[in-house]
Write a protein that holds these residues in place. Structure first.
Motif, PDB file in Angstrom:
ATOM      1  N   GLU A  17       0.737  -1.191   0.222  1.00  0.00           N
ATOM      2  CA  GLU A  17       0.103   0.064   0.042  1.00  0.00           C
ATOM      3  C   GLU A  17       0.674   1.480  -0.011  1.00  0.00           C
ATOM      4  O   GLU A  17       0.305   2.164  -0.658  1.00  0.00           O
ATOM      5  N   THR A  18       1.992   1.043   0.746  1.00  0.00           N
ATOM      6  CA  THR A  18       2.795   2.369   0.993  1.00  0.00           C
ATOM      7  C   THR A  18       3.377   2.818  -0.485  1.00  0.00           C
ATOM      8  O   THR A  18       3.918   3.947  -0.572  1.00  0.00           O
ATOM      9  N   ASP A  19       3.699   1.610  -1.999  1.00  0.00           N
ATOM     10  CA  ASP A  19       4.536   1.844  -2.701  1.00  0.00           C
ATOM     11  C   ASP A  19       3.306   3.450  -3.680  1.00  0.00           C
ATOM     12  O   ASP A  19       3.612   4.009  -4.697  1.00  0.00           O
TER      13      ASP A  19
ATOM     14  N   ILE B 126     -11.993   6.843   5.135  1.00  0.00           N
ATOM     15  CA  ILE B 126     -12.098   6.131   3.516  1.00  0.00           C
ATOM     16  C   ILE B 126     -11.191   4.742   3.626  1.00  0.00           C
ATOM     17  O   ILE B 126      -9.669   5.043   3.487  1.00  0.00           O
ATOM     18  N   VAL B 127     -11.993   4.348   3.091  1.00  0.00           N
ATOM     19  CA  VAL B 127     -11.061   2.345   2.123  1.00  0.00           C
ATOM     20  C   VAL B 127     -11.180   2.230   1.108  1.00  0.00           C
ATOM     21  O   VAL B 127     -12.037   2.305   0.400  1.00  0.00           O
ATOM     22  N   ALA B 128      -9.775   2.225   0.807  1.00  0.00           N
ATOM     23  CA  ALA B 128      -9.621   2.121  -1.072  1.00  0.00           C
ATOM     24  C   ALA B 128      -8.853   0.975  -1.130  1.00  0.00           C
ATOM     25  O   ALA B 128      -8.393   1.146  -1.157  1.00  0.00           O
ATOM     26  N   ALA B 129      -9.604  -0.283  -1.738  1.00  0.00           N
ATOM     27  CA  ALA B 129      -9.748  -1.031  -1.946  1.00  0.00           C
ATOM     28  C   ALA B 129      -8.866  -1.589  -3.267  1.00  0.00           C
ATOM     29  O   ALA B 129      -9.687  -1.813  -4.187  1.00  0.00           O
ATOM     30  N   ARG B 130      -8.180  -2.143  -3.088  1.00  0.00           N
ATOM     31  CA  ARG B 130      -6.857  -1.798  -3.961  1.00  0.00           C
ATOM     32  C   ARG B 130      -6.724  -3.667  -4.555  1.00  0.00           C
ATOM     33  O   ARG B 130      -6.975  -4.354  -4.196  1.00  0.00           O
TER      34      ARG B 130
ATOM     35  N   TYR C 266     -10.867   0.742  10.050  1.00  0.00           N
ATOM     36  CA  TYR C 266      -9.574   1.003   9.546  1.00  0.00           C
ATOM     37  C   TYR C 266      -9.866   2.071   8.392  1.00  0.00           C
ATOM     38  O   TYR C 266     -11.086   2.070   7.579  1.00  0.00           O
ATOM     39  N   ASP C 267      -8.775   3.084   7.898  1.00  0.00           N
ATOM     40  CA  ASP C 267      -9.053   4.166   6.934  1.00  0.00           C
ATOM     41  C   ASP C 267      -7.563   4.340   6.527  1.00  0.00           C
ATOM     42  O   ASP C 267      -6.607   4.542   6.420  1.00  0.00           O
ATOM     43  N   GLY C 268      -7.683   3.869   5.356  1.00  0.00           N
ATOM     44  CA  GLY C 268      -6.233   4.206   4.353  1.00  0.00           C
ATOM     45  C   GLY C 268      -6.746   3.722   2.944  1.00  0.00           C
ATOM     46  O   GLY C 268      -7.710   2.207   3.104  1.00  0.00           O
ATOM     47  N   PRO C 269      -5.959   2.620   2.174  1.00  0.00           N
ATOM     48  CA  PRO C 269      -6.191   1.453   0.979  1.00  0.00           C
ATOM     49  C   PRO C 269      -5.441   0.733   1.532  1.00  0.00           C
ATOM     50  O   PRO C 269      -5.030  -0.124   2.291  1.00  0.00           O
ATOM     51  N   ILE C 270      -6.149  -0.624   0.378  1.00  0.00           N
ATOM     52  CA  ILE C 270      -5.335  -2.050   1.952  1.00  0.00           C
ATOM     53  C   ILE C 270      -5.977  -3.014   0.442  1.00  0.00           C
ATOM     54  O   ILE C 270      -6.643  -2.404  -0.727  1.00  0.00           O
ATOM     55  N   ASN C 271      -4.812  -3.839   0.031  1.00  0.00           N
ATOM     56  CA  ASN C 271      -5.209  -4.402  -1.021  1.00  0.00           C
ATOM     57  C   ASN C 271      -5.629  -6.086  -0.766  1.00  0.00           C
ATOM     58  O   ASN C 271      -5.719  -5.919   0.373  1.00  0.00           O
ATOM     59  N   ILE C 272      -6.330  -6.130  -1.603  1.00  0.00           N
ATOM     60  CA  ILE C 272      -7.321  -7.338  -1.573  1.00  0.00           C
ATOM     61  C   ILE C 272      -6.910  -8.352  -2.246  1.00  0.00           C
ATOM     62  O   ILE C 272      -7.220  -8.308  -3.279  1.00  0.00           O
ATOM     63  N   ALA C 273      -6.314  -9.878  -2.491  1.00  0.00           N
ATOM     64  CA  ALA C 273      -5.949 -10.797  -3.151  1.00  0.00           C
ATOM     65  C   ALA C 273      -5.492 -11.677  -2.475  1.00  0.00           C
ATOM     66  O   ALA C 273      -4.853 -11.547  -0.905  1.00  0.00           O
ATOM     67  N   PRO C 274      -5.129 -12.688  -3.382  1.00  0.00           N
ATOM     68  CA  PRO C 274      -4.740 -14.202  -2.057  1.00  0.00           C
ATOM     69  C   PRO C 274      -3.073 -13.860  -1.831  1.00  0.00           C
ATOM     70  O   PRO C 274      -2.349 -13.014  -3.099  1.00  0.00           O
TER      71      PRO C 274
ATOM     72  N   ASP D 247       0.899  -7.121  -2.562  1.00  0.00           N
ATOM     73  CA  ASP D 247       0.714  -7.890  -1.802  1.00  0.00           C
ATOM     74  C   ASP D 247      -0.248  -7.529   0.161  1.00  0.00           C
ATOM     75  O   ASP D 247      -0.796  -6.530  -0.032  1.00  0.00           O
ATOM     76  N   PRO D 248      -1.042  -8.780   0.397  1.00  0.00           N
ATOM     77  CA  PRO D 248      -1.759  -8.813   1.248  1.00  0.00           C
ATOM     78  C   PRO D 248      -1.569  -8.710   1.874  1.00  0.00           C
ATOM     79  O   PRO D 248      -3.050  -8.651   3.112  1.00  0.00           O
ATOM     80  N   SER D 249      -0.980  -8.404   2.799  1.00  0.00           N
ATOM     81  CA  SER D 249      -0.514  -9.282   4.266  1.00  0.00           C
ATOM     82  C   SER D 249      -1.270  -8.503   4.970  1.00  0.00           C
ATOM     83  O   SER D 249      -1.875  -8.752   6.547  1.00  0.00           O
ATOM     84  N   ARG D 250      -0.911  -6.850   4.605  1.00  0.00           N
ATOM     85  CA  ARG D 250      -2.137  -5.487   5.953  1.00  0.00           C
ATOM     86  C   ARG D 250      -3.806  -6.196   5.919  1.00  0.00           C
ATOM     87  O   ARG D 250      -4.162  -6.491   6.993  1.00  0.00           O
TER      88      ARG D 250
END
Length: 297
Positions: free
Chosen positions: A109-111, A148-152, A208-216, A260-263
């Protein structure tokens, strides 16, 4: 909960609405009315264009616990959403995309930081898909007064994909039509439409507030994807070195595109592995293709 979904009548947005309705929430969908509501007896509908939401929402006089924006593609879309839900919502979840990142492996998410990105105002036609998503995220995080949750979201596969991208590859292999696959080694993250709908649904209940990667956790290569299709279709793909007069697909990426879905996992949400569903989906899609169309050898 009182939940507003902007969009939500096609693909994983439709699945999200069905899931929310199944949980007993008070769900209202805003759309232009071009598609039927997925669960019309449990879901309210407002017919409106996404650029002019303020009047219809003002007329309702409702305060929303959560708003989902499934069709936020640029800064103008983001601005229209904020104007419409100003002082009327506690949380906004948008369907963003892994396209906000540059090519590479395990993007976190920090990228891409929407808080520091210099956005420009503009409509969808003013930006590429990736740039539009970056400007939309940046506008929201720099102007919104609510979480805001930005689901990437990575590449989404599913039986009701209206783009028919997977079906196009399956048909091309079955018919021995030329396919342009620029890099069989390039890896991509992908997710099933059911899983992204479930994850979006879960995010409404998480602080939660922020971007979030959603993936396997794991990704696959384009070569692996083609091999899985070939095994089910029973034919080898006719791969060529030129995009001219051949099938070109977003799924056949030319460079690594994984996230990366670690978060997400730290929030308690885990996504099924790709192998849990890929072959079944390919079989289901292939079953819809008439065998007598596949006459090329």
């Amino acid at each position: 909960m009182k939940i507003l979904v902007i969009g939500g009548t096609r693909f994983f947005g439709k699945e999200l609405v069905i899931k929310l309705g199944g949980q007993g929430h008070d769900v209202t969908v805003v759309s232009r009315g071009n598609q039927d509501l997925p669960v019309s007896n449990k879901v309210s509908h407002i017919k409106a264009d996404r650029d002019n939401l303020e009047g219809p929402l003002d007329d309702l006089g409702t305060h929303w616990d959560v708003v989902y924006d499934q069709i936020c593609y640029c800064s103008n879309d983001a601005a229209a959403t904020l104007r419409a839900i100003n002082s009327k919502a506690d949380k906004l979840i948008i369907a963003s995309s892994e396209a906000v990142y540059e090519d590479g492996l395990n993007k976190s998410e920090t990228d891409f930081d929407p808080n520091t990105f210099s956005y420009e105002t503009g409509s969808r036609s003013d930006f590429s898909y990736a740039e539009g998503k970056r400007h939309a995220e940046a506008f929201l995080y720099q102007n919104a007064k609510i979480p805001i949750v930005a689901a990437r979201i990575p590449f989404v596969f599913g039986a009701e994909d209206y783009t028919k991208r997977l079906e196009q590859i399956i048909k091309a292999i079955a018919c021995r039509d030329p396919i342009y696959a620029p890099s069989l080694e390039s890896r991509l993250s992908m997710i099933h439409s059911t899983d992204i709908a479930a994850a979006l649904c879960d995010l409404k209940d998480i602080d939660y507030d922020g971007p979030i990667n959603i993936a396997p956790k794991t990704a696959i290569s384009t070569g692996y994807l083609l091999n899985q299709i070939e095994a089910i279709v029973g034919k080898k793909g006719q791969l060529v070195d030129s995009a001219e007069s051949s099938l070109v697909s977003d799924f056949l990426v030319s460079a690594n595109r994984t996230i990366d879905p670690s978060r997400l996992e730290t929030l308690g949400i885990e996504i099924r592995t790709i192998d849990d569903w890929l072959s079944t989906l390919i079989k289901d899609v292939f079953a819809r293709v008439r065998p007598d169309e596949h006459t090329k050898e």
